[in-house]
Design a protein around this motif. Structure first.
Motif, PDB file in Angstrom:
ATOM      1  N   PHE A   1     -22.089  15.234  36.495  1.00  0.00           N
ATOM      2  CA  PHE A   1     -22.763  14.409  35.492  1.00  0.00           C
ATOM      3  C   PHE A   1     -24.070  15.089  35.112  1.00  0.00           C
ATOM      4  O   PHE A   1     -24.911  15.365  35.971  1.00  0.00           O
ATOM      5  CB  PHE A   1     -23.027  13.010  36.049  1.00  0.00           C
ATOM      6  N   PHE A   2     -24.248  15.358  33.808  1.00  0.00           N
ATOM      7  CA  PHE A   2     -25.460  15.978  33.279  1.00  0.00           C
ATOM      8  C   PHE A   2     -26.280  14.888  32.588  1.00  0.00           C
ATOM      9  O   PHE A   2     -25.826  14.309  31.588  1.00  0.00           O
ATOM     10  CB  PHE A   2     -25.109  17.073  32.263  1.00  0.00           C
ATOM     11  N   ASP A   3     -27.451  14.630  33.091  1.00  0.00           N
ATOM     12  CA  ASP A   3     -28.300  13.591  32.514  1.00  0.00           C
ATOM     13  C   ASP A   3     -29.221  14.208  31.465  1.00  0.00           C
ATOM     14  O   ASP A   3     -30.123  14.993  31.785  1.00  0.00           O
ATOM     15  CB  ASP A   3     -29.125  12.911  33.605  1.00  0.00           C
ATOM     16  N   SER A   4     -28.976  13.862  30.215  1.00  0.00           N
ATOM     17  CA  SER A   4     -29.736  14.448  29.106  1.00  0.00           C
ATOM     18  C   SER A   4     -31.181  13.961  29.065  1.00  0.00           C
ATOM     19  O   SER A   4     -32.027  14.589  28.421  1.00  0.00           O
ATOM     20  CB  SER A   4     -29.048  14.110  27.778  1.00  0.00           C
ATOM     21  N   ASP A   5     -31.485  12.850  29.745  1.00  0.00           N
ATOM     22  CA  ASP A   5     -32.853  12.307  29.714  1.00  0.00           C
ATOM     23  C   ASP A   5     -33.774  12.994  30.713  1.00  0.00           C
ATOM     24  O   ASP A   5     -34.896  13.394  30.379  1.00  0.00           O
ATOM     25  CB  ASP A   5     -32.835  10.800  29.991  1.00  0.00           C
ATOM     26  N   ASN A   6     -33.309  13.126  31.957  1.00  0.00           N
ATOM     27  CA  ASN A   6     -34.192  13.674  32.988  1.00  0.00           C
ATOM     28  C   ASN A   6     -33.793  15.077  33.461  1.00  0.00           C
ATOM     29  O   ASN A   6     -34.453  15.648  34.327  1.00  0.00           O
ATOM     30  CB  ASN A   6     -34.264  12.725  34.184  1.00  0.00           C
TER      31      ASN A   6
ATOM     32  N   VAL B   1     -27.882  21.616  42.896  1.00  0.00           N
ATOM     33  CA  VAL B   1     -27.801  20.384  42.107  1.00  0.00           C
ATOM     34  C   VAL B   1     -28.705  19.331  42.736  1.00  0.00           C
ATOM     35  O   VAL B   1     -29.236  19.519  43.840  1.00  0.00           O
ATOM     36  CB  VAL B   1     -26.344  19.872  42.037  1.00  0.00           C
ATOM     37  N   ASP B   2     -28.893  18.226  42.039  1.00  0.00           N
ATOM     38  CA  ASP B   2     -29.830  17.208  42.507  1.00  0.00           C
ATOM     39  C   ASP B   2     -29.236  16.304  43.572  1.00  0.00           C
ATOM     40  O   ASP B   2     -29.962  15.794  44.435  1.00  0.00           O
ATOM     41  CB  ASP B   2     -30.310  16.374  41.320  1.00  0.00           C
ATOM     42  N   GLU B   3     -27.923  16.094  43.519  1.00  0.00           N
ATOM     43  CA  GLU B   3     -27.266  15.279  44.530  1.00  0.00           C
ATOM     44  C   GLU B   3     -25.767  15.539  44.507  1.00  0.00           C
ATOM     45  O   GLU B   3     -25.226  16.035  43.506  1.00  0.00           O
ATOM     46  CB  GLU B   3     -27.538  13.784  44.283  1.00  0.00           C
ATOM     47  N   VAL B   4     -25.111  15.239  45.614  1.00  0.00           N
ATOM     48  CA  VAL B   4     -23.654  15.335  45.713  1.00  0.00           C
ATOM     49  C   VAL B   4     -23.132  13.975  46.160  1.00  0.00           C
ATOM     50  O   VAL B   4     -23.602  13.423  47.165  1.00  0.00           O
ATOM     51  CB  VAL B   4     -23.214  16.437  46.699  1.00  0.00           C
ATOM     52  N   LEU B   5     -22.168  13.454  45.405  1.00  0.00           N
ATOM     53  CA  LEU B   5     -21.638  12.120  45.648  1.00  0.00           C
ATOM     54  C   LEU B   5     -20.117  12.173  45.790  1.00  0.00           C
ATOM     55  O   LEU B   5     -19.482  13.162  45.427  1.00  0.00           O
ATOM     56  CB  LEU B   5     -22.017  11.192  44.487  1.00  0.00           C
ATOM     57  N   GLU B   6     -19.529  11.083  46.290  1.00  0.00           N
ATOM     58  CA  GLU B   6     -18.077  11.044  46.501  1.00  0.00           C
ATOM     59  C   GLU B   6     -17.369  10.839  45.162  1.00  0.00           C
ATOM     60  O   GLU B   6     -17.666   9.893  44.432  1.00  0.00           O
ATOM     61  CB  GLU B   6     -17.688   9.887  47.431  1.00  0.00           C
TER      62      GLU B   6
ATOM     63  N   HIS C   1     -23.914   3.498  37.246  1.00  0.00           N
ATOM     64  CA  HIS C   1     -25.358   3.498  37.514  1.00  0.00           C
ATOM     65  C   HIS C   1     -26.070   4.632  36.770  1.00  0.00           C
ATOM     66  O   HIS C   1     -27.175   4.450  36.238  1.00  0.00           O
ATOM     67  CB  HIS C   1     -25.627   3.623  39.018  1.00  0.00           C
ATOM     68  N   LEU C   2     -25.429   5.802  36.727  1.00  0.00           N
ATOM     69  CA  LEU C   2     -26.090   6.988  36.168  1.00  0.00           C
ATOM     70  C   LEU C   2     -26.223   6.934  34.648  1.00  0.00           C
ATOM     71  O   LEU C   2     -27.236   7.369  34.097  1.00  0.00           O
ATOM     72  CB  LEU C   2     -25.320   8.248  36.571  1.00  0.00           C
ATOM     73  N   ARG C   3     -25.225   6.404  33.975  1.00  0.00           N
ATOM     74  CA  ARG C   3     -25.259   6.453  32.505  1.00  0.00           C
ATOM     75  C   ARG C   3     -26.182   5.387  31.917  1.00  0.00           C
ATOM     76  O   ARG C   3     -26.641   5.533  30.779  1.00  0.00           O
ATOM     77  CB  ARG C   3     -23.854   6.327  31.929  1.00  0.00           C
ATOM     78  N   ARG C   4     -26.415   4.305  32.646  1.00  0.00           N
ATOM     79  CA  ARG C   4     -27.333   3.235  32.228  1.00  0.00           C
ATOM     80  C   ARG C   4     -27.019   2.726  30.806  1.00  0.00           C
ATOM     81  O   ARG C   4     -27.903   2.586  29.959  1.00  0.00           O
ATOM     82  CB  ARG C   4     -28.784   3.715  32.311  1.00  0.00           C
ATOM     83  N   GLY C   5     -25.723   2.524  30.560  1.00  0.00           N
ATOM     84  CA  GLY C   5     -25.297   1.963  29.286  1.00  0.00           C
ATOM     85  C   GLY C   5     -25.278   2.946  28.130  1.00  0.00           C
ATOM     86  O   GLY C   5     -24.942   2.587  26.997  1.00  0.00           O
ATOM     87  N   ARG C   6     -25.634   4.212  28.383  1.00  0.00           N
ATOM     88  CA  ARG C   6     -25.680   5.199  27.297  1.00  0.00           C
ATOM     89  C   ARG C   6     -24.280   5.713  26.954  1.00  0.00           C
ATOM     90  O   ARG C   6     -23.403   5.776  27.825  1.00  0.00           O
ATOM     91  CB  ARG C   6     -26.559   6.384  27.706  1.00  0.00           C
ATOM     92  N   PRO C   7     -24.053   6.110  25.701  1.00  0.00           N
ATOM     93  CA  PRO C   7     -22.784   6.771  25.354  1.00  0.00           C
ATOM     94  C   PRO C   7     -22.637   8.044  26.181  1.00  0.00           C
ATOM     95  O   PRO C   7     -23.632   8.681  26.565  1.00  0.00           O
ATOM     96  CB  PRO C   7     -22.945   7.095  23.869  1.00  0.00           C
ATOM     97  N   LEU C   8     -21.397   8.446  26.426  1.00  0.00           N
ATOM     98  CA  LEU C   8     -21.139   9.552  27.354  1.00  0.00           C
ATOM     99  C   LEU C   8     -20.247  10.591  26.698  1.00  0.00           C
ATOM    100  O   LEU C   8     -19.208  10.270  26.118  1.00  0.00           O
ATOM    101  CB  LEU C   8     -20.456   8.993  28.604  1.00  0.00           C
ATOM    102  N   HIS C   9     -20.667  11.851  26.754  1.00  0.00           N
ATOM    103  CA  HIS C   9     -19.837  12.972  26.304  1.00  0.00           C
ATOM    104  C   HIS C   9     -18.847  13.349  27.405  1.00  0.00           C
ATOM    105  O   HIS C   9     -19.116  13.146  28.598  1.00  0.00           O
ATOM    106  CB  HIS C   9     -20.703  14.196  25.996  1.00  0.00           C
ATOM    107  N   PHE C  10     -17.744  13.953  26.992  1.00  0.00           N
ATOM    108  CA  PHE C  10     -16.717  14.393  27.946  1.00  0.00           C
ATOM    109  C   PHE C  10     -15.873  15.475  27.302  1.00  0.00           C
ATOM    110  O   PHE C  10     -15.671  15.479  26.082  1.00  0.00           O
ATOM    111  CB  PHE C  10     -15.841  13.192  28.348  1.00  0.00           C
ATOM    112  N   LEU C  11     -15.375  16.427  28.096  1.00  0.00           N
ATOM    113  CA  LEU C  11     -14.401  17.416  27.629  1.00  0.00           C
ATOM    114  C   LEU C  11     -13.104  17.231  28.400  1.00  0.00           C
ATOM    115  O   LEU C  11     -13.110  17.156  29.635  1.00  0.00           O
ATOM    116  CB  LEU C  11     -14.928  18.840  27.846  1.00  0.00           C
TER     117      LEU C  11
END
Length: 466
Positions: free
Chosen positions: A57-62, A95-100, A110-120
């Motif tokens: 997951f790439f967070d465009s904000d932070n 990376v900043d964190e590794v999750l399951e 939790h990560l997207r916080r309601g934002r639209p999400l890109h995907f390939l």
């Protein structure tokens, strides 16, 4: 660190968060019998080789990157052995964190916080389906225009198109290993054996270097079938063996190289004449690779040289300009001159026309003229293939439609003579393909070590048996 730099560069261009997947293992015939795993090329570009089932997951904000990997369980260790811990992955990947990944949907919420999400989309359809539920829209790896959002494809495509120094080195290593494989195939070619026996020697060379086939190897005396992956023919005295093969490095970078040689070890006069025409087109087009030159210009150059050669041999007739304008050459040369090369053999091929120049031809016409897979102008750092060929394809030469359309420009009686050669087995086809790096000065042919001159080939073929 190169992967960290690439991720930072991509993050700087993102307007909304991005979710990428490596893809998972794909069953061959049973859930526990799978094809060899290979991560999606975009994922490889940004993270390097990884285990199946990962995501990011790439967070465009932070600017943070969260990596997802399969849980480390006792059961998984039993069958697959120990794997790096999440903390080791975090440090190794920077990376900043590794999750399951098993809790991906929960974490993404939790990560997207309601934002639209890109995907390939990825080739593993089960993974793509999982992502579609998160994104809320239909996507497909295999359908034009459904791979991902255009702005994301442009950003990532422009990064991948021109290769960094380490990428060029990897492609060069793949070419050197392919050289060893092609050489082995030449040495072990002789009349009386089967195509699969020659293939075994080629594949052994790849395996010695921990490489896989970059694509299903084309090794056939039926070289007029462009993607012929059947290897059950017995080699005969008058045959030409066409070998289109490329090693893929563990990093994912590939070579894509074709050579054609006589099974007997000596070119017949007819085969030598056609071979010289194809070789001239190959060499002239390699020399023409420069920044600012496009695939369309290279296609025209190859077509002109091939047409001139076939005109001299009596297969074509009339004016060169007219032959090319109506598309008559497409009966003998029905494919594009080349394509970008890198992590994919047809690098960025499934990006569609996103990177192509405006108004570029993108499909074969009814007249048989070849397609251009991607009509872009060369830039410094681009690696591409140059692969002219001449083929005597019964279905095209004996086509009533083609005979009516091109009768003024093709001597179909002469072409028929090629189909009747070799005891009715036919002439087949000749392709000569090299991999070339575009630079500001002279192009660098990464596959130049692989023999293609007539004298070189005749000195090598079959010598393992002498």
């Amino acid at each position: 660190m190169r992967h960290v730099f690439r991720r930072a560069r991509l993050l700087s261009q993102l307007q909304q968060p991005l979710l990428l997947f490596s893809g998972g293992e794909i069953a061959r015939n049973a859930p526990f019998t799978t094809y060899p795993f290979r991560a999606d090329s975009n994922f490889l570009y940004l993270f390097g080789p990884c285990e199946p089932g990962c995501a990011a997951f790439f967070d465009s904000d932070n600017g943070k990157v969260s990596f997802f990997a399969p849980q480390r369980t006792l059961q998984a260790a039993l069958w697959s052995g120990p794997r790096p811990s999440f903390e080791d992955l975090k440090q190794g990947l920077c990376v900043d964190e590794v999750l399951e990944v098993e809790r991906l949907e929960e974490h993404i919420g939790h990560l997207r916080r309601g934002r639209p999400l890109h995907f390939l989309a990825v080739a593993d359809e089960r993974t793509t389906q999982r992502a579609q539920k998160l994104i809320g829209q239909e996507m497909s790896f295999f359908k034009a225009g459904q791979l991902g959002p255009p702005e994301l494809l442009r950003a990532l495509g422009s990064m991948r198109l021109c290769k960094e120094e380490d990428e060029v080195e990897e492609i060069g290593r793949a070419a050197h290993i392919t050289h060893e494989a092609q050489l082995a195939a030449m040495l072990y070619t002789r009349p009386g054996i089967f195509e699969y026996e020659v293939y075994a020697h080629l594949l052994a060379a790849f395996t010695r270097h921990a490489c896989q086939e970059a694509y299903s190897t084309i090794l056939s005396v039926r070289g007029e079938v462009l993607h012929n992956t059947l290897r059950s023919n017995r080699l005969k005295e008058g045959d030409l063996l066409l070998v289109d093969a490329g090693a893929e490095r563990p990093s994912g970078y590939a070579a894509d190289i074709t050579r054609t040689w006589p099974v007997s070890g000596k070119f017949s006069a007819t085969a030598k004449a056609i071979y010289k025409v194809v070789l001239a087109a190959n060499q002239r087009c390699l020399e023409a690779v420069r920044p600012g030159v496009g695939f369309a210009a290279l296609q025209h150059l190859a077509s002109q040289i091939l047409a001139e050669g076939l005109l001299e041999l009596g297969l074509l007739k009339g004016r060169i300009e007219d032959i090319l304008t109506v598309g008559a050459l497409g009966v003998f040369f029905p494919h594009g001159i080349g394509h970008p090369l890198g992590l994919d053999v047809h690098d960025l091929g499934n990006f569609g026309d996103i990177l192509s120049e405006p108004s570029s031809p993108s499909a074969e016409t009814s007249s048989g003229q070849p397609l251009l897979r991607m009509n872009v102008e060369f830039k410094e750092g681009m690696v591409c293939t140059v692969e002219p060929g001449v083929y005597f394809i019964p279905q095209r030469i004996r086509s009533v439609e083609f005979q009516n359309t091109f009768g003024e420009f093709i001597d179909f009686e002469e072409a028929e003579r090629y189909l009747e050669m070799n005891g009715g087995r036919g002439f087949g086809g000749i392709r000569i393909e090299d991999n070339v790096l575009c630079t500001q000065t002279q192009p660098i042919v990464l596959s130049s070590m692989i023999p293609k001159q007539i004298a070189e080939i005749e000195a090598l073929v079959g010598t393992a048996y002498r």
